[in-house]
Write a protein that holds these residues in place. Structure first.
Motif, short mmCIF file in Angstrom:
data_model
loop_
_atom_site.label_atom_id
_atom_site.label_comp_id
_atom_site.label_asym_id
_atom_site.label_seq_id
_atom_site.Cartn_x
_atom_site.Cartn_y
_atom_site.Cartn_z
N GLU A 1 0.85 -1.19 0.00
CA GLU A 1 0.00 0.00 0.00
C GLU A 1 0.88 1.25 0.00
OE1 GLU A 1 -0.49 -2.50 2.08
OE2 GLU A 1 -2.59 -3.15 1.90
N THR B 1 4.42 6.99 13.53
CA THR B 1 4.61 5.56 13.79
C THR B 1 5.59 5.34 14.94
OG1 THR B 1 4.12 5.02 11.50
CG2 THR B 1 5.34 3.38 12.76
N ASP C 1 -6.07 -2.34 8.75
CA ASP C 1 -5.71 -2.24 7.35
C ASP C 1 -5.17 -0.84 7.05
OD1 ASP C 1 -6.49 -4.81 6.66
OD2 ASP C 1 -8.59 -4.20 6.46
N LEU C 2 -4.24 -0.77 6.15
CA LEU C 2 -3.78 0.53 5.68
C LEU C 2 -4.80 1.08 4.69
CD1 LEU C 2 0.02 -0.13 5.08
CD2 LEU C 2 -0.97 1.45 6.73
N ASP C 3 -4.96 2.39 4.69
CA ASP C 3 -5.84 3.04 3.73
C ASP C 3 -5.12 3.15 2.39
OD1 ASP C 3 -7.50 4.57 2.23
OD2 ASP C 3 -7.43 6.34 3.53
N ASP D 1 4.65 9.48 7.55
CA ASP D 1 4.07 8.46 8.43
C ASP D 1 5.08 7.95 9.47
OD1 ASP D 1 1.79 8.63 6.84
OD2 ASP D 1 2.30 6.86 5.65
N VAL E 1 2.52 4.44 1.17
CA VAL E 1 2.75 5.17 2.42
C VAL E 1 3.78 6.26 2.13
CG1 VAL E 1 2.18 3.22 3.93
CG2 VAL E 1 4.53 3.54 3.17
N ALA F 1 -1.49 -1.45 11.47
CA ALA F 1 -1.42 -2.25 10.25
C ALA F 1 -0.18 -3.15 10.25
CB ALA F 1 -1.40 -1.34 9.03
N LEU G 1 1.45 3.85 11.36
CA LEU G 1 1.27 2.58 10.63
C LEU G 1 1.24 1.38 11.58
CD1 LEU G 1 3.93 3.30 7.83
CD2 LEU G 1 1.47 3.79 7.75
#
Ligand code: MG
Length: 484
Positions: free
Chosen positions: A323, A333, A360-362, A329, A325, A354, A351
């Motif tokens: 995904e 994190t 779940d990551l967007d 982030d 990122v 996830a 993060l």
């Protein structure tokens, strides 16, 4: 229990620094940041010409990201984003700062170092800063208790004659600094990576009993390239490969030191790069698989980075995350890992959930890419949209030509209009689908418009409602302590 022991125990509890049980205590955090390293410069990202076992180990024992971005393909603003968790225009750094710039990271910005320091961590930085070299802006004024390194890139020197920078002759000699003092002029750059590593190891040993945050920002592999003698020729793949292998070996020494001190399981390590490879340097620049263009552009070659996080016991080990990122982030994190509350003005998201397999990551979060304050492109899901802009190209059809042996080639001036790419099917951004998917273009342009309003955009002359104005020092340059 005697009185002094009770006092000691209470003091430890109140300070939040008691390390009687390291596993449950606050973890140490180390961020290692390379300069101009490309996506495929690590073996785990497909590099075959040289080896990076230590950096690959971080990913194999932690997480490796395939679609990790920086919000801008240039040194200073990328560093502002990493350390503040905010888009560069929000953090007051629109572009690369020159050696005697009167600009710098605004005092109001909260850096990772300040946030960790306030939480009781010991904070140290080793390596390249490049967020303002006036004493008011140096790392020790932004939350780092100690700093050893260069205030900016290693080519800002009158001796760097092989550089694509026109004003090099007017620059002062390259200063190597400790805190706010120049300790050497024009240090032997063959030893930079080695000296940074020694300094990082010393910091770790000094603070082994306390939680610490260490930011190790290598000057390499930004040109001019230098390696210490043991690594010269060692990769068999030329000087660039040698430089990467020395950075890898440095990471291996840090891992070994943490193991020797019993801090291995209590230390989170993040590794990534500030921007893509400097392709005009040819064989002295990095690699970027089949991605289009490199540093200074917002094509994938400029903004997609190798990135790994090792966080023993805190994430599902051995993951490969696809995904999208972004470097902003990282700050939320690592703060979250440390149990430190997040500032409300961050653009990045933590993060942790996830990476621990609990959320779940967007995958559809819009990510925006800027160059010199211009909002040039964005990613959302599998789509990448460029808005009309001009850029510097290394491709021959635009007049670009890579250099060699440390001598720069030439960039061509290129233009692009509205262009839409499906990065899943076409990571090289070669087939424009804008005409085929007008509704996707329309959707992404709404996100672009929102970003212009909030973050700003110098292409369309917009000042973002959330942007921080650049901070200037209203003074002439002082003579630095230690300056000759
Ligand atoms: Mg860079």
């Amino acid at each position: 229990m005697n009185r002094s022991l009770i006092v000691l125990l209470l003091a430890g509890l109140l300070s939040g620094c008691a390390r009687t049980n390291r596993v449950d205590g606050p973890p140490n955090v180390i961020i290692i940041f390379a300069d101009d390293m490309g996506w495929s410069d690590l073996s785990s990202y497909g590099q075959k010409a040289w080896d990076t076992p230590a950096l690959d180990r971080l990913g194999a024992e932690g997480v490796r990201f395939t679609d990790f971005y920086v919000p801008t393909p240039a040194c200073s603003p990328s560093r502002a984003a990493l350390l503040t968790g905010r888009y560069p225009l929000k953090a007051g750094i629109r572009d690369v700062l020159s050696p005697r710039s009167l600009r710098g990271l605004p005092e109001a910005e909260q850096t990772a170092a300040e946030l960790f320091r306030h939480a009781g961590y010991r904070t140290g930085m080793v390596g390249k800063w490049h967020l303002g070299s006036h004493p008011d802006f140096l790392p020790t004024n932004h939350g780092f208790e100690t700093w050893f390194g260069l205030p900016y890139s290693n080519d800002y020197s009158p001796r760097s004659i092989n550089n694509p920078r026109p004003h090099a002759a007017g620059w002062m000699e390259l200063p190597l600094m400790r805190d706010t003092t120049v300790v050497e002029r024009e240090p032997d750059q063959r030893l930079l990576t080695e000296r940074y590593t020694e300094e990082a190891l010393r910091f770790i040993r000094t603070h082994q009993e306390e939680p610490f945050f260490l930011y190790l920002a290598h000057s390499m592999p930004h040109t001019p390239l230098w390696v210490s003698d043991p690594f010269l020729g060692a990769s068999g793949a030329g000087l660039y490969g040698d430089v990467i292998e020395e950075i890898d070996a440095s990471t291996g020494r840090i891992l070994a030191e943490l193991e020797a001190l019993g801090l291995d399981d209590d230390t989170i390590i993040v590794f990534t790069s500030d921007n893509g490879p400097w392709l005009v340097m040819g064989d002295h620049g990095g690699t970027k698989a089949d991605f289009r263009e490199g540093k200074a552009t917002t094509f994938e070659g400029g903004v997609r980075m190798p990135a790994v996080i090792r966080a023993p016991g805190r994430i599902v080990a051995g993951q490969v995350v696809g995904e999208p990122v972004i470097s902003m982030d990282i700050l939320p994190t690592v703060l979250d890992f440390a149990g430190i509350g997040l500032p409300s003005n961050l653009d990045g998201v933590p993060l942790n959930g996830a990476l621990a397999g609990k959320a779940d990551l967007d995958a559809n979060r819009p990510l925006f890419f800027y160059r010199s304050g211009q909002l040039r492109s964005m990613r959302k899901g599998k789509w990448k949209l460029h808005v009309p802009h001009t850029y510097t190209s290394i491709l021959p059809e635009w007049g670009g030509r890579p250099g060699s042996g440390g001598h720069p080639g030439e960039y061509g001036n290129a233009t692009i209009g509205i262009a839409l790419y499906d990065l899943q099917a076409d990571p090289a951004e070669s087939i424009d689908l804008a005409a085929a998917y007008p509704e996707v273009v329309e959707d992404l342009l709404r996100d672009i418009e929102d970003a212009r309003a909030r973050i700003g955009d110098e292409l369309t002359g917009r000042v973002g409602s959330e942007a921080t104005p650049p901070q200037f020092i209203q003074a002439v340059w002082p003579t630095l302590e230690g300056d000759q």
